[in-house]
Write a protein that holds these residues in place. Structure first.
Motif, short mmCIF file in Angstrom:
data_model
loop_
_atom_site.label_atom_id
_atom_site.label_comp_id
_atom_site.label_asym_id
_atom_site.label_seq_id
_atom_site.Cartn_x
_atom_site.Cartn_y
_atom_site.Cartn_z
N ILE A 1 42.42 3.01 41.87
CA ILE A 1 42.43 3.72 43.15
C ILE A 1 43.54 3.16 44.03
CG2 ILE A 1 41.02 4.35 45.17
CD1 ILE A 1 39.73 5.22 42.51
N LYS B 1 43.66 4.50 50.06
CA LYS B 1 42.32 5.09 50.16
C LYS B 1 41.29 4.00 50.49
CE LYS B 1 39.40 8.61 49.68
NZ LYS B 1 39.39 9.74 50.65
N GLY B 2 41.49 2.84 49.84
CA GLY B 2 40.58 1.73 50.08
C GLY B 2 40.57 1.29 51.53
N ASP C 1 39.26 5.15 54.10
CA ASP C 1 37.88 5.59 54.33
C ASP C 1 36.93 5.32 53.18
OD1 ASP C 1 38.83 7.46 52.56
OD2 ASP C 1 38.34 9.23 53.76
N ALA C 2 37.34 4.42 52.25
CA ALA C 2 36.45 4.09 51.13
C ALA C 2 35.27 3.26 51.64
CB ALA C 2 37.21 3.31 50.07
N LEU D 1 30.96 2.79 44.74
CA LEU D 1 32.13 3.13 45.52
C LEU D 1 31.97 4.57 45.99
CD1 LEU D 1 35.00 2.28 46.44
CD2 LEU D 1 35.85 3.18 44.25
N LEU E 1 34.27 7.55 47.82
CA LEU E 1 35.60 7.94 48.30
C LEU E 1 35.52 9.37 48.80
CD1 LEU E 1 37.68 6.58 45.25
CD2 LEU E 1 37.17 5.39 47.39
N TRP F 1 37.19 12.81 47.25
CA TRP F 1 37.89 12.57 45.99
C TRP F 1 37.00 12.89 44.80
CZ3 TRP F 1 41.96 8.12 45.67
CH2 TRP F 1 42.97 8.38 46.61
N THR G 1 35.95 9.08 40.39
CA THR G 1 36.56 7.90 41.03
C THR G 1 35.54 7.12 41.86
OG1 THR G 1 37.21 9.15 43.02
CG2 THR G 1 38.82 9.03 41.22
N ASN G 2 34.42 7.75 42.16
CA ASN G 2 33.38 7.12 43.00
C ASN G 2 32.48 6.24 42.12
OD1 ASN G 2 33.20 8.88 45.89
ND2 ASN G 2 34.22 9.90 44.17
#
Lengths: 421, 202
Positions: free
Chosen positions: A213, A217-218, A221-222, A243, A245, A248, A252-253
């Motif tokens: 990632i 993004k981290g 608003d991650a 996680l 996100l 997204w 990826t979450n």
């Protein structure tokens, strides 16, 4: 005092009818959870209606006392639709914008692990000043945030036949209020290097799933989420911590997150290379397609609804991974004219948004459809527009086409599948 | 009376003045706080740099979990393997799902060289990085015993699958040095996402 006669008769007759129907339907009625076999022999829990005893008149019988846990009405047989790899949210059966946690879609790569919250830990290391380990209690001690946002699998489009429900077409999207600690707070705590550009997120399921990632993004608003709709995350959504996100693609979450490695390049894991990438024009393959583009679907009327002539409130959901839904338009004449719909508040950033549209159906055969427009100016495309942009060999990820329903003269509603290959 | 005594005690027992200080965070510095005690209130308008929550990770716990292999080979362990040894392991541990020689079965087809007529996305025609093979096999295969393979076995399986996809020859030794140098045929086709929102459909 005498009760109104009408009400008495209503409760008496109606409940009796429901009772008989339900009992007839519950052939395999049982108090235990039944398991059914899927095509590859996998055992999954089946939704079997339980027998319900309905009094002739509920006003003449004391009901059960308050309990320790609420239950869904036995008349509401809501269920996810399972396949070997996923299970889908019954979008057509839900109200409002929050998905009940037990109906949140599922997509796992190594099943749902059992993790003890008392021994759970999250390790953050790599390009940091101080590699650190956080327990679940540690995560909960940090300043917390909550936000309502959707989560959608990027493979969320199925087509192919007319007898398909919204759940089958795009039930791999759900919405929750997520609570957790901002990842930026943890990045500050470990002293993440300003030179870092990517981080690896790793889950503790049997696939030890990993995704790279971008640090942006981290920092932005991650979230490391431990709460979902007012309670702890469900195991199927990553208990005890995942996680999250906003906006997204679902994969990826990373659920059941155990490790974050801060780095200066992507790791090129299996999920971000051989999976979750899509063919586009000229033989190219698109990678790191994170954002979920705007989309909508009419959830009523939809297959298998039998529609009555007269006033119909067309209802549906719209969402965008790039911001708020600006407007949703509906066509009731196969796309010739488009009308604005009413958006139900709250209209939130990167969130499922309800739209409504009143229409008087005159009984003629027609097609109805919706298209979402988000605050970036993106307008939900037709399948043809997607094919034009990506080529006929386009992959199955990030397909968000306008979805049409055919309404027949007899009131039956059918999905209109379109071919592109 | 007792309360006064306790209050006095607590004040006098705090030799360090800082312990008396009440520190709060408020983004808005103009926020009026209702203070009438002897304690001083310090309003911080910036979040503290750290909260002092959590502990330093030990090298052992990082090492136990840090199994990832990057595209440049960082993270590849000591050991080696080749296709001949890989074939034996594949037959025992992988063929049941992926077919006798990786041609597919109940689960994914793995073999199909670039240019073959194979429709499935395979290692040969779709995987862009050779290192991903090692990383993925080691972390989660075989399906019925994930994470049970020894590093040498993973190197051998990686070599076998590269060989079956016509990317390396059967005798090539695969290890931490040679694997990242194996260029995958599909890599040239990969491009980063260029969708940016706005009116254009991409």
């Amino acid at each position: 005092m005498e009760r109104p006669k009408e009400e008495k008769e209503y409760s008496f007759n109606d409940s009796k009818k429901i009772n008989r129907r339900l009992l007839l339907g519950s052939v395999a009625a049982s108090a235990v959870i039944a398991l059914v076999k899927t095509t590859t022999g996998q055992l999954v829990p089946a939704a079997v209606p339980k027998p319900v005893s309905v009094p002739a008149d509920p006003t003449k019988l004391q009901g059960p006392p308050p309990g320790t846990l609420g239950t869904r009405s036995p008349f509401e047989q809501l269920a996810k639709k399972t396949s070997d790899t996923s299970s889908r949210t019954p979008l057509q059966s839900l109200y409002g914008i929050i998905t009940p946690s037990d109906l949140h879609f599922e997509r796992h790569h190594g099943g749902v692990p059992v993790i003890d919250p008392t021994t759970y830990k999250l390790v953050i290391h790599g390009m940091v000043k101080k590699p650190m380990t956080f327990t679940l209690n540690d995560l909960k001690r940090f300043p917390s945030v909550s936000r309502i946002a959707f989560l959608e699998c990027s493979g969320n489009f199925r087509s192919g036949k007319q007898e398909m429900t919204p759940q089958e077409i795009c039930g791999l999207t759900s919405q929750s209020e997520w609570t957790g600690v901002m990842l930026s707070t943890l990045f500050r705590e470990v002293g993440a290097s300003p030179k870092a550009t990517w981080f690896l997120a790793e889950g503790s399921d049997a696939s030890v799933m990993t995704r790279s990632i971008p640090m942006g993004k981290g920092w932005n608003d991650a979230m490391i989420a431990y709460g979902q709709n007012g309670e702890a995350l469900r195991p199927q959504q990553g208990y005890p911590a995942r996680l999250f996100l906003p906006g997204w693609e679902g994969n990826t979450n990373v659920k059941w997150i155990r490790r974050i490695e801060v780095s200066d390049q992507p790791f090129m894991t299996r999920e971000e290379t051989s999976k979750y990438t899509e063919n586009i024009k000229d033989g190219k393959i698109r990678q790191f397609s994170f954002d979920m583009d705007a989309r909508s679907i009419i959830t009523f009327p939809a297959y298998p609804v039998q529609l009555d002539k007269g006033w119909v409130e067309i209802k549906g959901l719209a969402w965008s991974g790039r911001g708020k839904i600006l407007k949703v338009e509906v066509s009731v004449d196969a796309g010739k004219k488009w009308y604005p719909t009413t958006l139900q508040e709250p209209v939130l950033d990167k969130a499922h948004t309800r739209f409504r549209f009143l229409w008087k159906w005159n009984g003629h055969e027609t097609e109805i459809m919706s298209r979402a427009i988000d605050e970036t100016g993106y307008r939900q495309p037709t399948l043809q527009q997607l094919t034009d942009a990506r080529g006929a060999d386009m992959g199955g990820y990030h397909l968000n086409p306008i979805t049409a329903w055919i309404i027949k003269r007899d009131g039956s509603v059918l999905f209109k599948p379109e071919k592109w290959k | 009376m007792l309360l006064l005594f306790l209050a006095a005690l607590s004040i006098t027992s705090c030799k360090d003045k800082q312990e008396d200080e009440v520190i709060v965070y408020n983004k808005n510095p103009e926020a009026q706080l209702n203070t009438d005690s002897a304690t001083q209130t310090k309003i911080i308008t910036e979040m503290p740099a750290t909260f002092g929550i959590g502990r330093k990770a030990t090298n052992a716990e990082i090492k136990a979990w840090d199994i990832d292999v990057r595209a440049d080979g960082k993270g590849l362990p000591y050991g080696s393997g080749n296709a001949t040894e890989g074939k034996v392991i594949f037959t025992q541990k992988c063929a049941a799902c992926h077919g006798k020689e990786g041609e597919g079965g109940a689960y994914a087809r793995l073999v199909g060289a670039m240019g073959d007529t194979v429709k499935a996305k395979t290692i040969g025609n779709y995987w862009p990085w050779s290192t991903t093979l090692f990383d993925y096999i080691r972390r989660t295969m075989p399906y019925n015993m994930p994470g049970s393979l020894k590093d040498d076995e993973v190197y051998s399986l990686t070599a076998y699958l590269l060989y079956r996809n016509k990317i390396i020859d059967s005798t090539k030794n695969i290890d931490a040095k040679s694997l990242p140098k194996v260029v995958m045929p599909a890599r040239q086709y990969y491009v980063d996402d260029d969708r940016r929102g706005g009116p254009e459909v991409r």
